[in-house]
Design an enzyme around this catalytic site. Structure first.
Site, mmCIF file in Angstrom:
data_model
loop_
_atom_site.group_PDB
_atom_site.id
_atom_site.type_symbol
_atom_site.label_atom_id
_atom_site.label_comp_id
_atom_site.label_asym_id
_atom_site.label_seq_id
_atom_site.Cartn_x
_atom_site.Cartn_y
_atom_site.Cartn_z
ATOM 1 N N GLY A 90 -30.873 29.164 -51.915
ATOM 2 C CA GLY A 90 -30.211 27.916 -51.536
ATOM 3 C C GLY A 90 -29.025 28.186 -50.632
ATOM 4 O O GLY A 90 -28.637 29.329 -50.400
ATOM 5 N N ARG A 93 -23.449 29.107 -48.663
ATOM 6 C CA ARG A 93 -22.215 29.020 -47.867
ATOM 7 C C ARG A 93 -22.396 28.154 -46.626
ATOM 8 O O ARG A 93 -21.614 28.235 -45.694
ATOM 9 C CB ARG A 93 -21.784 30.399 -47.444
ATOM 10 N N LYS A 113 -22.020 26.610 -41.173
ATOM 11 C CA LYS A 113 -22.163 27.856 -41.938
ATOM 12 C C LYS A 113 -20.780 28.465 -42.190
ATOM 13 O O LYS A 113 -19.993 28.609 -41.258
ATOM 14 C CB LYS A 113 -23.043 28.823 -41.143
ATOM 15 N N ARG A 176 -24.444 25.233 -36.577
ATOM 16 C CA ARG A 176 -25.810 25.531 -36.134
ATOM 17 C C ARG A 176 -26.591 24.232 -35.950
ATOM 18 O O ARG A 176 -26.450 23.304 -36.739
ATOM 19 C CB ARG A 176 -26.463 26.400 -37.202
ATOM 20 N N ASP A 252 -36.919 33.294 -47.011
ATOM 21 C CA ASP A 252 -35.878 32.254 -46.962
ATOM 22 C C ASP A 252 -35.208 32.193 -45.590
ATOM 23 O O ASP A 252 -34.438 31.268 -45.330
ATOM 24 C CB ASP A 252 -34.829 32.483 -48.059
ATOM 25 N N ASN A 253 -35.490 33.170 -44.744
ATOM 26 C CA ASN A 253 -34.936 33.144 -43.393
ATOM 27 C C ASN A 253 -35.985 32.775 -42.353
ATOM 28 O O ASN A 253 -35.754 32.916 -41.153
ATOM 29 C CB ASN A 253 -34.315 34.502 -43.044
ATOM 30 N N ASP A 262 -31.405 32.240 -38.983
ATOM 31 C CA ASP A 262 -30.542 33.031 -39.869
ATOM 32 C C ASP A 262 -30.313 34.440 -39.339
ATOM 33 O O ASP A 262 -31.016 35.384 -39.690
ATOM 34 C CB ASP A 262 -31.137 33.102 -41.290
HETATM 35 P P1 AMP Z 1 -28.747 35.732 -46.043
HETATM 36 O O1 AMP Z 1 -29.011 37.167 -46.339
HETATM 37 O O2 AMP Z 1 -27.524 35.492 -45.202
HETATM 38 O O3 AMP Z 1 -29.929 35.014 -45.526
HETATM 39 O O4 AMP Z 1 -28.365 35.045 -47.455
HETATM 40 C C1 AMP Z 1 -29.167 35.104 -48.592
HETATM 41 C C2 AMP Z 1 -28.611 34.165 -49.633
HETATM 42 O O5 AMP Z 1 -27.290 34.534 -49.999
HETATM 43 C C3 AMP Z 1 -28.526 32.702 -49.195
HETATM 44 O O6 AMP Z 1 -28.815 31.914 -50.310
HETATM 45 C C4 AMP Z 1 -27.087 32.572 -48.765
HETATM 46 O O7 AMP Z 1 -26.632 31.259 -48.826
HETATM 47 C C5 AMP Z 1 -26.393 33.462 -49.781
HETATM 48 N N1 AMP Z 1 -25.118 33.988 -49.270
HETATM 49 C C6 AMP Z 1 -24.942 34.919 -48.295
HETATM 50 N N2 AMP Z 1 -23.638 35.161 -48.110
HETATM 51 C C7 AMP Z 1 -22.960 34.379 -48.970
HETATM 52 C C8 AMP Z 1 -21.572 34.155 -49.266
HETATM 53 N N3 AMP Z 1 -20.596 34.820 -48.613
HETATM 54 N N4 AMP Z 1 -21.270 33.263 -50.217
HETATM 55 C C9 AMP Z 1 -22.222 32.605 -50.879
HETATM 56 N N5 AMP Z 1 -23.523 32.754 -50.660
HETATM 57 C C10 AMP Z 1 -23.906 33.628 -49.720
HETATM 58 MG MG MG Z 2 -30.544 33.297 -45.179
#
Ligand code: AMP
Ligand code: MG
Length: 487
Positions: A90, A93, A113, A176, A252-253, A262
């Site tokens: 989900g 951030r 973001k 974005r 998820d990306n 992403d």
């Molecule tokens: P990502 O690797 O950036 O695609 O993120 C994977 C998951 O981790 C997603 O659900 C993001 O929303 C969550 N996420 C990444 N960085 C943060 C952060 N600094 N704070 C909260 N959630 C994060």
């Molecule tokens: Mg992501």
């Protein structure tokens, strides 16, 4: 041209309700300030570019102000990360602020973001740092300029808010834009939590809003899945042809629209290296450059699994079978064009593969080689580029094959050849070290380099006066930069 308060909202995803997303307000950044804005992205919202310089712009996209019609929501989704299923991810951030219509009738999701904690933040702080926000901004706009389908970026807002990563950094937000923020992982979430009604609602939503032409088909959901397969095959063919390494191809990306989505530890290849791994947490190289092709199909099969309530397994398998041949056709077509060829021969694939192998063995700069191959007639160009290769006999053999192929291709002037080749072979790409230079300046408060680099990358195929320094091989320090996953 619109002012900021003249945007028209229609928040269709928010209307799906609380099973799909949660209302969360952005957490403002301290002392928000404009780092960089994309005029081209502002035009998508019919926004007057001058508004980027007004204080209210930084306040809106720094989380201080909100339009009355915006409905900020954190979306719920799950996904396969590095091959394993994570039941709940989900927006941890990021917030979908709302959906805006432009005068052409297109709608754009506004997604902020770095907007603070949400119910999906898990262990995270809900923030994004300046470094990663600049990288996402530059990558989105650079990929778009190369003709690669991608989400867009309106702006980066910097701040004085401290954010802890390996060291203390500053918080930032990137706004974005995309026609949808729905990921493969949205479908996986409702499938694995066994919520068939909501899953059907989601499928109807995507079909109606994003694949309306599939409604006309005998099996609309199958037609939609096929279209998603086709778009992914084409997108990944473009990544491979232009040397783009995504780095975190978790489901998820992966966008349901087949756009690049992403951005994390992505990179463009400098030296050609099929085995290049841009994400230094990816120890096994699951998302290495050449693995992007089979992983694209793996991700589509994860989506297919989640669609089994709607589509028969046989039909899904057949649609998945379209991926590789479509990928290969798109890739070869692009590579032929990059080599300046206008016709197709069976041996072209081998011509491309042989060249890449030679480049790999000699560490030849992928982008510059192809660009300069068009500068002069084929015979002169290969003679000039020869020095870059270690295996001279190998290169000479390739060059003979290439010259003969060019001679058979057609009768055109060098002027036509150069124009055609330069239109598909960029001179400027977002090299990691260029991003790094811009980030270092921005971290000390000077945003001029980010802005200049962004400008250069919006016209990657056009030689720009005084910008020679952006069209060079990286210096030694800039060659194998390790890009941190923490963003
Ligand atoms: P990502 O690797 O950036 O695609 O993120 C994977 C998951 O981790 C997603 O659900 C993001 O929303 C969550 N996420 C990444 N960085 C943060 C952060 N600094 N704070 C909260 N959630 C994060
Ligand atoms: Mg992501």
């Amino acid at each position: 041209m619109k002012a900021l308060d003249e945007l028209t909202f229609d928040n269709r995803f928010a209307r799906l309700g609380d099973a799909f997303s949660t209302h969360v307000l952005p957490e403002p950044l301290d002392e928000p300030r404009l780092v960089v804005a994309s005029k081209a992205a502002m035009a998508l919202l019919d926004l007057d570019p001058a508004v980027a310089e007004t204080p209210v712009f930084a306040e809106l996209f720094g989380g201080h102000k909100l339009w009355a019609e915006a409905e900020p929501r954190a979306m719920v989704y799950s996904g396969h990360q590095f091959g394993g299923y994570t039941p709940q991810l989900g927006d941890g951030r990021g917030l979908l602020l709302g959906e805006v219509y432009n005068e052409a009738g297109e709608h754009w999701d506004l997604h902020l973001k770095g907007a603070g904690m949400t119910p999906y933040s898990r262990m995270g702080d809900g923030r994004a740092v300046l470094r990663s926000s600049i990288r996402e901004f530059l990558a989105s706009e650079a990929l778009h300029a190369l003709g690669i389908p991608t989400s867009r970026a309106l702006c980066v807002i910097g701040s004085s808010t401290p954010v802890w990563r390996e060291k203390q950094e500053r918080g930032a937000m990137v706004l974005r834009l995309a026609h949808s923020h729905i990921r493969f992982g949205h479908f996986e979430y409702f499938y694995y939590t066994k919520k068939p009604e909501q899953q059907a609602e989601l499928a109807e939503h995507v079909l109606n809003l994003h694949y309306p032409e599939c409604r006309e088909q005998p099996e609309p959901y199958l037609a939609m899945f096929r279209e998603i397969v086709e778009r992914n095959a084409e997108m990944i063919a473009k990544w491979q042809a232009y040397g783009f390494c995504h780095g975190v191809m978790n489901t998820d990306n992966m966008s349901i629209l087949g756009i690049t989505f992403d951005f994390g530890p992505f990179a463009f290849l400098d030296d050609f290296d099929a085995h290049f791994i841009c994400n230094h947490s990816d120890h096994e190289g699951r998302y290495s450059f050449s693995n992007q092709v089979p992983i694209g199909q793996w991700n589509l099969s994860a989506l297919a699994q989640a669609l089994t309530p709607f589509i028969s397994v046989d039909a899904l398998k057949e649609a998945l079978g379209l991926y590789l041949p479509l990928y290969q056709a798109h890739y070869l077509d692009l590579m032929r064009r990059r080599l300046g060829l206008t016709t197709a021969e069976d041996a072209d694939q081998q011509l491309v593969e042989r060249l890449l192998k030679l480049m790999q063995n000699s560490g030849v700069d992928y982008t510059l080689f192809l660009r300069h191959l068009g500068d002069e007639p084929a015979a002169l160009a290969v003679a000039r580029l020869r020095d870059d290769f270690v295996n001279l006999a190998g290169f000479d053999a390739w060059a003979e094959q290439y010259k003969a192929r060019v001679a058979r291709d057609g009768d055109y002037t060098q002027e036509q050849r150069r124009e055609r080749m330069h239109a598909v072979n960029p001179l400027y790409i977002l090299r990691n070290y260029l991003a790094q230079n811009a980030i270092a300046a921005a971290e000390s408060g000077d945003y001029s380099e980010v802005r200049r680099l962004h400008e250069v990358l919006t016209r990657p195929f056009e030689e720009q006066a005084g910008m020679e320094q952006y069209a060079q091989r990286p210096p030694d320090w800039g060659k194998h930069l390790e890009i941190s996953c923490s963003s």
